[in-house]
Design a protein around this motif. Structure first.
Motif, PDB file in Angstrom:
ATOM      1  N   ASP A   1       0.941  -1.203  -0.037  1.00  0.00           N
ATOM      2  CA  ASP A   1       0.173  -0.023  -0.044  1.00  0.00           C
ATOM      3  C   ASP A   1       0.983   1.363  -0.040  1.00  0.00           C
ATOM      4  O   ASP A   1       1.707   1.446   1.037  1.00  0.00           O
ATOM      5  CB  ASP A   1      -1.020  -0.034   1.242  1.00  0.00           C
TER       6      ASP A   1
ATOM      7  N   TYR B   1       1.012   6.784   0.713  1.00  0.00           N
ATOM      8  CA  TYR B   1       1.512   8.134   1.165  1.00  0.00           C
ATOM      9  C   TYR B   1       2.725   8.327   0.278  1.00  0.00           C
ATOM     10  O   TYR B   1       3.837   9.028   0.806  1.00  0.00           O
ATOM     11  CB  TYR B   1       1.880   8.101   2.735  1.00  0.00           C
TER      12      TYR B   1
ATOM     13  N   THR C   1      -3.633   5.922  -4.025  1.00  0.00           N
ATOM     14  CA  THR C   1      -4.954   6.595  -3.949  1.00  0.00           C
ATOM     15  C   THR C   1      -4.630   7.850  -4.228  1.00  0.00           C
ATOM     16  O   THR C   1      -3.781   8.485  -3.895  1.00  0.00           O
ATOM     17  CB  THR C   1      -5.416   6.342  -2.745  1.00  0.00           C
TER      18      THR C   1
ATOM     19  N   SER D   1      -6.801  10.063  -2.633  1.00  0.00           N
ATOM     20  CA  SER D   1      -7.217  10.647  -1.433  1.00  0.00           C
ATOM     21  C   SER D   1      -6.172  11.660  -0.753  1.00  0.00           C
ATOM     22  O   SER D   1      -6.427  12.671  -0.460  1.00  0.00           O
ATOM     23  CB  SER D   1      -7.665   9.780  -0.504  1.00  0.00           C
TER      24      SER D   1
END
Ligand SMILES: Cc1ncc(COP(=O)(O)O)c(C=O)c1O
Length: 389
Positions: free
Chosen positions: A205, A208, A236, A238
């Motif tokens: 993942d 960041y 992402t 986001s």
């Protein structure tokens, strides 16, 4: 009546206990400085919003879209990897757009694991990494992450060798939520070698990727030659583009895993609203000064918070990445555990933080600050926290 099988395995969120207290305090009219949730507060850049609006006016964008994401969006993700990491990805077989990375992670794990497969998850971790494996009826093995990366890797290797049936999957996340830990490319080289030796699937993942400070650059696991044989990475919009409410993420890399996710998603959804996908292409293709502004805002908040905490006697170190500060509970309060400590801090200082236990047992000696309050409010929090010392 007996609780539904899967629901029984999902305990109430620990964070809700603090959230409930926060809510009660606000109902009483108290002003809470809230570092609790990693919910970006900065606005989505204007050029991305403008594109959403113009695309939403076109009736052709009102129909069902495609579940895996439109080609141009997948191509934009592929170009992003090429520009940043020199990694080439086939937009058709190695990239799938997801409804935020949370949806991507959960359905990926559901798609590629069988009930009882052993999935190794760091402890502490972003809760979805753990619970998506739980939802999939996998056998979750927590691997303590605190300490240095080589120790963590040694624990993973031990688990891979000792646990039977052999672990099927390893979930990683660097820069890390909640610990803010970072790695260099050499770490991924070792992970990929281990994965190759033990036929392990790796899910990394990279939420960041962009939120890095002081010259640090977050590596992608896909930079390691051959990583695509067994690794996928998740990204992402986001965090980099302040688009948390838009729900745009990607799973990229190993074509077998990407293909499995594409298949399961084709049964579950019709893709994101197309104007969101079109605006996301604009986001990924740049300009990137909006990302730099966001990083600068977090860096400045980080400095105010960390310098302030150290000044009042709460020893914390400066993270090289993420939008968090992972703070060891001060010695004199450590016995309380992170949940009671967070509740006490909220009651006495009107400052909300996330208790480390919410990220797993290994997090209980810490609380996490999300850098979602501006400098002025952060200074207000420091003044108030001073009363604890
Ligand atoms: C490590 C990590 N992965 C994924 C997510 C979720 O991101 P998204 O908004 O894409 O679902 C978060 C959100 O905080 C996160 O910290």
């Amino acid at each position: 009546m007996e609780e539904f099988y899967r629901i029984k395995r999902l305990p109430p969120y620990v964070f809700n206990i603090v959230n409930e207290q926060k809510h009660q305090a606000r109902v009483r009219g108290e002003d809470i400085v809230d570092f609790g949730m990693g919910n970006p507060d900065l606005p989505t850049p204007q050029h991305i919003v403008d594109k959403l609006i113009s695309a939403a006016r076109d009736p052709r964008n009102h129909r069902y879209s495609v579940s895996r994401g439109i080609h141009k969006l997948r191509a934009a993700m592929s170009d992003w990897y090429d520009r940043r990491y020199g990694v080439s990805l086939d937009p058709d077989s190695e990239v799938v757009a997801t409804i935020g990375s949370k949806e991507g992670i959960s359905h990926l794990i559901l798609a590629v694991t069988a009930p009882g497969d052993v999935v190794m998850v760091p402890d502490p971790c972003y809760p979805i990494h753990f619970y998506s494996a739980v939802i999939s009826n996998a056998d979750v093995r927590s691997v303590p992450i605190l300490g240095d990366e080589d120790e963590f890797l040694a624990r993973i290797e031990r688990a891979v060798k000792d646990v039977w049936p052999r672990p099927k999957m390893l979930i990683l996340n660097y820069p890390n939520n909640p610990t803010t830990g970072t790695v260099e490319l050499g770490f991924f080289e070792k992970v990929v070698a281990l994965a190759r030796e033990y036929e392990l699937l790796v899910v990394h993942d990279l939420a960041y990727a962009d939120l890095v400070f002081d010259g640090y650059k977050a590596p992608s696991i896909l930079e390691i030659p051959g990583a695509k044989d067994m690794c996928v990475e998740i990204f992402t919009l986001s965090k980099s583009y302040n688009m948390p409410g838009w729900r745009v993420g990607f799973v990229v890399g190993n074509p077998r895993m990407v293909g499995a996710l594409v298949r399961i998603k084709s049964y579950l959804d019709y893709g994101m609203f197309q104007p969101i996908q079109i605006a996301s292409i604009i986001a990924l293709n740049g300009p990137d000064d909006c990302v730099r502004d966001t990083v600068e805002a977090y860096r400045s908040r980080r400095d105010v918070l960390v310098d302030g905490l150290n000044r009042i006697g709460w020893k914390v170190s400066k993270p090289k990445a993420t939008m968090f500060v992972w703070a060891p509970i001060p010695e004199q309060f450590r016995e309380m555990g992170s949940l009671d400590f967070s509740l006490m801090v909220l009651e006495k200082t009107k400052v909300a933080v996330a208790p480390g236990i919410g990220f797993g047992e290994g997090g209980d000696g810490f609380v996490r600050y999300a850098l979602v309050e501006n400098e002025h409010r952060t200074r207000q929090a420091i003044r108030s926290l001073r009363t604890l010392f």
